[in-house]
Design an enzyme around this catalytic site. Sequence first.
Site, PDB file in Angstrom:
ATOM      1  CG  HIS A   1     -31.013 -14.103 -46.820  1.00 32.59           C
ATOM      2  ND1 HIS A   1     -31.123 -14.077 -48.191  1.00 32.59           N
ATOM      3  CD2 HIS A   1     -31.692 -15.195 -46.392  1.00 32.59           C
ATOM      4  CE1 HIS A   1     -31.853 -15.124 -48.572  1.00 32.59           C
ATOM      5  NE2 HIS A   1     -32.203 -15.815 -47.506  1.00 32.59           N
TER       6      HIS A   1
ATOM      7  CD  GLN B   1     -36.229 -14.285 -40.827  1.00 34.46           C
ATOM      8  OE1 GLN B   1     -37.106 -14.516 -39.998  1.00 34.46           O
ATOM      9  NE2 GLN B   1     -36.048 -15.028 -41.901  1.00 34.46           N
TER      10      GLN B   1
ATOM     11  CE  LYS C   1     -37.988 -14.968 -45.447  1.00 34.56           C
ATOM     12  NZ  LYS C   1     -37.479 -16.339 -45.365  1.00 34.56           N
TER      13      LYS C   1
HETATM   14  C1  LIG Z   1     -32.989 -11.850 -43.482  1.00 29.82           C
HETATM   15  C2  LIG Z   1     -33.545 -12.306 -44.794  1.00 29.82           C
HETATM   16  N1  LIG Z   1     -33.400 -11.535 -45.870  1.00 29.82           N
HETATM   17  C3  LIG Z   1     -33.902 -11.878 -47.058  1.00 29.82           C
HETATM   18  C4  LIG Z   1     -34.576 -13.061 -47.251  1.00 29.82           C
HETATM   19  C5  LIG Z   1     -35.083 -13.409 -48.612  1.00 29.82           C
HETATM   20  O1  LIG Z   1     -36.457 -13.466 -48.611  1.00 29.82           O
HETATM   21  P1  LIG Z   1     -37.252 -13.995 -49.869  1.00 29.82           P
HETATM   22  O2  LIG Z   1     -36.638 -15.322 -50.232  1.00 29.82           O
HETATM   23  O3  LIG Z   1     -38.655 -14.118 -49.382  1.00 29.82           O
HETATM   24  O4  LIG Z   1     -37.099 -12.993 -50.952  1.00 29.82           O
HETATM   25  C6  LIG Z   1     -34.757 -13.904 -46.160  1.00 29.82           C
HETATM   26  C7  LIG Z   1     -35.460 -15.182 -46.321  1.00 29.82           C
HETATM   27  O5  LIG Z   1     -34.941 -16.263 -46.222  1.00 29.82           O
HETATM   28  C8  LIG Z   1     -34.223 -13.516 -44.906  1.00 29.82           C
HETATM   29  O6  LIG Z   1     -34.374 -14.307 -43.839  1.00 29.82           O
END
Ligand SMILES: Cc1ncc(COP(=O)(O)O)c(C=O)c1O
Lengths: 420, 151
Positions: free
Chosen positions: A137, A217, A240
């Site tokens: 991500h 995830q 999440k």
């Molecule tokens: C694998 C992964 N890492 C990091 C994030 C970032 O999470 P957040 O936007 O809640 O900080 C997400 C969320 O989309 C994710 O799916």
Amino acid sequence: MLTTGVAGLATGTVTKFDVDRIRLDFPILNQQVHGKPLVYLDNAATSQKPRAVLEALRRFYIADCANVHRAVHLLSERATTAYEGARKKIQKFLGAADEREIIFVRGTTEAINLVAHSFGKKFINAGDEIVITTMEHHSNIVPWQILCEDKKAVLKVAPINDAGELIVPELEKLLSPRTKLLSMPHVSNALGTINPVREIIAMAHSRNIPVLLDGAQSAPHMAVNVQELDCDFYAFSGHKLYGPTGIGVLYGKTALLEAMPPYQGGGDMISSVTFEKTIYNRLPYKFEAGTPAIANVIGLGAAVDYLEQVGMNQICAYEQDLLAYATDKFERLPGVRMIGTAREKASLISFVMEGVHPHDIGTVLDQEGIAVRAGHHCAQPVMDRFNVPATTRASFAFYNTRREVDALVEGIEKVREVFA
Amino acid sequence: MPDLRELYQELIVDHSKRPRNFGKLDGANQQAVGYNPLCGDKITVYLKMKDDVVEDVHFEGSGCAISTASASMMTEKFKGKTRQEAEELFEVFHHLVTGGAEKDSDTSGKLGKLAVFAGVSEFPVRVKCATLAWHTVRSAMRGEQALVSTE
Ligand SMILES: Cc1ncc(COP(=O)(O)O)c(C=O)c1O
């Protein structure tokens, strides 16, 4: 063969998982959109909240609202007890050795940024290397790019294969005496791949390389025990994990957290301040400057209680069954190609459809009441790796049903009609 | 309730599948790149301007049906138009897809076939798809260098 060792994954059959009863716990699910029953399949973006969480938030604001760690009055005492109580619940939920290893942050993104700033400030020097993977991500790419630019360090990226699995021997080759950190996802948000992190962590540790796991995830889909995994950091987002937005957790091993400088300065993170010298507070407060998201922490505690009551292994097994059901249907859909076909996957399906852009699929499905995500999922390098501009992603939670998978498949038929 | 058929009119689906004026343009003297970070759509618009007139215009890139059809039909519309006329069309089209068209009986006359995009106004999240090529061509025409982003 590397295995992920996720308990629920092996369980083929699901018994006594009453999804209809579970659904009653999530009031938002009972509604119509565009005149159709809502089918919410965008759980990887954010999940819905059970009544228990909503009730905890309400109770806090109606009965206990006060700042924490600051006052002698009763409300503050109640707020502090609930806040620290949630930290203990999360410690237990993650299997951490000590509650001081649980640091509250805004989410996975802030957790990774905290490590990049603080660990980076102390331990990363010119010429050092940080290893990530192709399936990140953006939140596990950009903080490291910023750090590397700042410190003249080097970012290395481990490749993935056509199924969307990490090529572990290639990752291993990247680990060198200059590697100061391996930061990688436990589960990929764009592909669903569950990485064999236990083996990878052992491999990194044999070279004295600490490992940060992006658990955004994985926490929602399987029982996670940070001590068993032996990861050095683990980050996840409350929203999440069926909890409120604006709250997340960074787990870090005590020795590392102790060695790291504070991330932000302010109230709560100090034990004494004079203009000559400020002494930082002990863990975890050293990393929690300012008034925290008190209600959200308490709400997250309630989410964890709820999940433990349902049972993470039950959740995992149920979702695996649903994924198998959906995968079987998707394999038989003509003109549809799944992106991410790892042997071990969390419950999501990312796909492309011949001749139809994901954005249009998303709009047609929305008209059918089905919420999916269309786009690059904040994982552009994954899209590039598979040579697609975007995918459509249906991500399942334990309140989703086979009936909803059927609705999705019917929705895809509808897409085909519109673009025939 | 918005109707899918209003959005995905036959003409739009046709242009999305067989975009006209698609590909690089020999002798282009102006170009710009447009990007929609929300969905990753990216298009390049090539312009061949002679004095103040659009002699030819092409585009290439990947996008959804709405953005591809909009780009395709826009290129057809723009050929032979003056800079001033193109700027005016931009305004009228923008007005149409953001839902201001009913009050403006002139709109369909000026836009011709492009009036099929009226359905987009019922799908607010898709307005950016419909206008991506238009923002990009305007920036190419104005000689602006930066990457055009819908965000
Ligand atoms: C694998 C992964 N890492 C990091 C994030 C970032 O999470 P957040 O936007 O809640 O900080 C997400 C969320 O989309 C994710 O799916």
